[in-house]
Design a protein around this motif. Sequence first.
Motif, PDB file in Angstrom:
ATOM      1  N   ALA A  64      51.127  32.542  48.133  1.00  0.00           N
ATOM      2  CA  ALA A  64      49.939  33.033  47.124  1.00  0.00           C
ATOM      3  C   ALA A  64      49.417  31.283  46.944  1.00  0.00           C
ATOM      4  N   GLN A  65      47.586  32.039  46.349  1.00  0.00           N
ATOM      5  CA  GLN A  65      47.481  30.660  45.239  1.00  0.00           C
ATOM      6  C   GLN A  65      46.648  31.319  44.583  1.00  0.00           C
ATOM      7  N   GLU A  66      46.099  30.792  43.366  1.00  0.00           N
ATOM      8  CA  GLU A  66      45.007  30.655  42.714  1.00  0.00           C
ATOM      9  C   GLU A  66      43.952  31.021  43.601  1.00  0.00           C
ATOM     10  N   ASN A  67      43.520  31.996  42.705  1.00  0.00           N
ATOM     11  CA  ASN A  67      41.800  32.598  43.294  1.00  0.00           C
ATOM     12  C   ASN A  67      42.163  34.023  44.112  1.00  0.00           C
ATOM     13  N   GLN A  68      43.339  33.724  45.094  1.00  0.00           N
ATOM     14  CA  GLN A  68      43.432  34.297  46.462  1.00  0.00           C
ATOM     15  C   GLN A  68      43.431  35.860  45.669  1.00  0.00           C
ATOM     16  N   GLY A  69      42.938  37.203  46.535  1.00  0.00           N
ATOM     17  CA  GLY A  69      42.643  37.902  45.719  1.00  0.00           C
ATOM     18  C   GLY A  69      43.693  39.150  46.215  1.00  0.00           C
ATOM     19  N   HIS A  70      43.746  40.240  45.148  1.00  0.00           N
ATOM     20  CA  HIS A  70      44.573  41.137  44.702  1.00  0.00           C
ATOM     21  C   HIS A  70      45.281  42.379  46.295  1.00  0.00           C
ATOM     22  N   PRO A  71      45.960  41.842  46.388  1.00  0.00           N
ATOM     23  CA  PRO A  71      46.351  42.965  47.992  1.00  0.00           C
ATOM     24  C   PRO A  71      46.141  44.902  47.923  1.00  0.00           C
ATOM     25  N   LEU A  72      45.974  44.800  46.849  1.00  0.00           N
ATOM     26  CA  LEU A  72      45.227  46.148  47.000  1.00  0.00           C
ATOM     27  C   LEU A  72      43.588  46.625  46.090  1.00  0.00           C
ATOM     28  N   LEU A  73      43.533  45.620  44.780  1.00  0.00           N
ATOM     29  CA  LEU A  73      42.423  45.858  44.099  1.00  0.00           C
ATOM     30  C   LEU A  73      41.872  44.447  44.982  1.00  0.00           C
ATOM     31  N   PRO A  74      40.063  45.093  45.898  1.00  0.00           N
ATOM     32  CA  PRO A  74      40.040  44.199  46.524  1.00  0.00           C
ATOM     33  C   PRO A  74      38.624  43.307  45.304  1.00  0.00           C
ATOM     34  N   MET A  75      38.960  43.732  43.868  1.00  0.00           N
ATOM     35  CA  MET A  75      37.812  43.098  43.140  1.00  0.00           C
ATOM     36  C   MET A  75      38.811  42.086  41.849  1.00  0.00           C
ATOM     37  N   HIS A  76      39.552  41.836  42.385  1.00  0.00           N
ATOM     38  CA  HIS A  76      40.583  40.992  41.728  1.00  0.00           C
ATOM     39  C   HIS A  76      41.043  39.941  41.836  1.00  0.00           C
ATOM     40  N   ARG A  77      41.163  38.740  41.753  1.00  0.00           N
ATOM     41  CA  ARG A  77      41.457  37.880  41.964  1.00  0.00           C
ATOM     42  C   ARG A  77      42.745  36.862  41.133  1.00  0.00           C
ATOM     43  N   LEU A  78      43.533  36.268  41.542  1.00  0.00           N
ATOM     44  CA  LEU A  78      44.141  35.681  40.735  1.00  0.00           C
ATOM     45  C   LEU A  78      44.010  34.529  39.760  1.00  0.00           C
ATOM     46  N   TRP A  79      44.261  34.398  38.679  1.00  0.00           N
ATOM     47  CA  TRP A  79      44.047  32.858  37.442  1.00  0.00           C
ATOM     48  C   TRP A  79      45.035  33.011  36.327  1.00  0.00           C
ATOM     49  N   PHE A  80      44.766  31.488  36.878  1.00  0.00           N
ATOM     50  CA  PHE A  80      46.376  31.570  35.687  1.00  0.00           C
ATOM     51  C   PHE A  80      45.198  31.027  34.090  1.00  0.00           C
ATOM     52  N   GLY A  81      45.165  31.503  33.376  1.00  0.00           N
ATOM     53  CA  GLY A  81      44.715  30.566  31.923  1.00  0.00           C
ATOM     54  C   GLY A  81      45.124  29.406  31.402  1.00  0.00           C
ATOM     55  N   THR A  82      44.666  29.233  30.784  1.00  0.00           N
ATOM     56  CA  THR A  82      45.133  28.221  29.294  1.00  0.00           C
ATOM     57  C   THR A  82      46.448  28.291  29.445  1.00  0.00           C
ATOM     58  N   THR A  83      47.242  29.787  29.455  1.00  0.00           N
ATOM     59  CA  THR A  83      48.309  29.565  28.812  1.00  0.00           C
ATOM     60  C   THR A  83      49.251  29.332  29.969  1.00  0.00           C
ATOM     61  N   GLY A  84      48.557  29.477  31.261  1.00  0.00           N
ATOM     62  CA  GLY A  84      49.468  29.516  32.225  1.00  0.00           C
ATOM     63  C   GLY A  84      50.229  30.557  32.766  1.00  0.00           C
ATOM     64  N   GLU A  85      49.920  31.712  32.250  1.00  0.00           N
ATOM     65  CA  GLU A  85      50.377  32.770  32.595  1.00  0.00           C
ATOM     66  C   GLU A  85      49.309  33.742  33.628  1.00  0.00           C
ATOM     67  N   PRO A  86      49.639  33.685  35.217  1.00  0.00           N
ATOM     68  CA  PRO A  86      48.691  35.102  35.889  1.00  0.00           C
ATOM     69  C   PRO A  86      48.397  35.765  35.329  1.00  0.00           C
ATOM     70  N   ARG A  87      46.845  35.670  35.928  1.00  0.00           N
ATOM     71  CA  ARG A  87      46.208  37.192  35.203  1.00  0.00           C
ATOM     72  C   ARG A  87      45.516  37.644  36.991  1.00  0.00           C
ATOM     73  N   TRP A  88      45.505  39.276  37.123  1.00  0.00           N
ATOM     74  CA  TRP A  88      44.363  39.304  37.664  1.00  0.00           C
ATOM     75  C   TRP A  88      43.313  39.443  37.035  1.00  0.00           C
ATOM     76  N   VAL A  89      41.867  39.472  37.869  1.00  0.00           N
ATOM     77  CA  VAL A  89      40.446  39.193  37.361  1.00  0.00           C
ATOM     78  C   VAL A  89      39.216  39.466  37.837  1.00  0.00           C
ATOM     79  N   THR A  90      38.421  39.541  37.297  1.00  0.00           N
ATOM     80  CA  THR A  90      37.849  39.542  38.406  1.00  0.00           C
ATOM     81  C   THR A  90      36.650  38.665  38.703  1.00  0.00           C
ATOM     82  N   GLN A  91      35.849  38.241  39.446  1.00  0.00           N
ATOM     83  CA  GLN A  91      35.492  36.987  39.914  1.00  0.00           C
ATOM     84  C   GLN A  91      34.495  36.555  39.041  1.00  0.00           C
ATOM     85  N   LYS A  92      33.878  37.553  38.780  1.00  0.00           N
ATOM     86  CA  LYS A  92      32.713  37.216  36.701  1.00  0.00           C
ATOM     87  C   LYS A  92      33.361  37.014  36.051  1.00  0.00           C
TER      88      LYS A  92
END
Length: 102
Positions: A64-92
């Motif tokens: 996988a890679q950052e900004n990849q879409g979630h397999p079951l949540l089409p509106m959500h992308r993988l994001w690593f914030g300033t803490t370095g922890e992953p989050r599923w967030v929307t493109q907006k």
Amino acid sequence: RMEHKIRGLDQIMHWFDSRGCEPLLVPLPYESLECGDLYIHQSFSTPNTRQIWIWSAQGSWEAAQENQGHPLLPMHRLWFGTTGEPRWVTQKTISTYKGRLK
């Protein structure tokens, strides 16, 4: 196994975090994995490179890679914030975060 609630949804994301001397070929499977679970590995030999895998609907780890879409949540992308922890967030949300970093 770490977890965090996905904002705006009644869902929890899970991820595994590991560190080691060398990069991994592939993570080991764990019990009770859910589609969309992440495995993140940081090797000491390549400290600026993060290895990321996602547990697929087919029941296996896939790269996988950052900004990849979630397999079951089409509106959500993988994001690593300033803490370095992953989050599923929307493109907006990603656009908002990137705007704040400027």
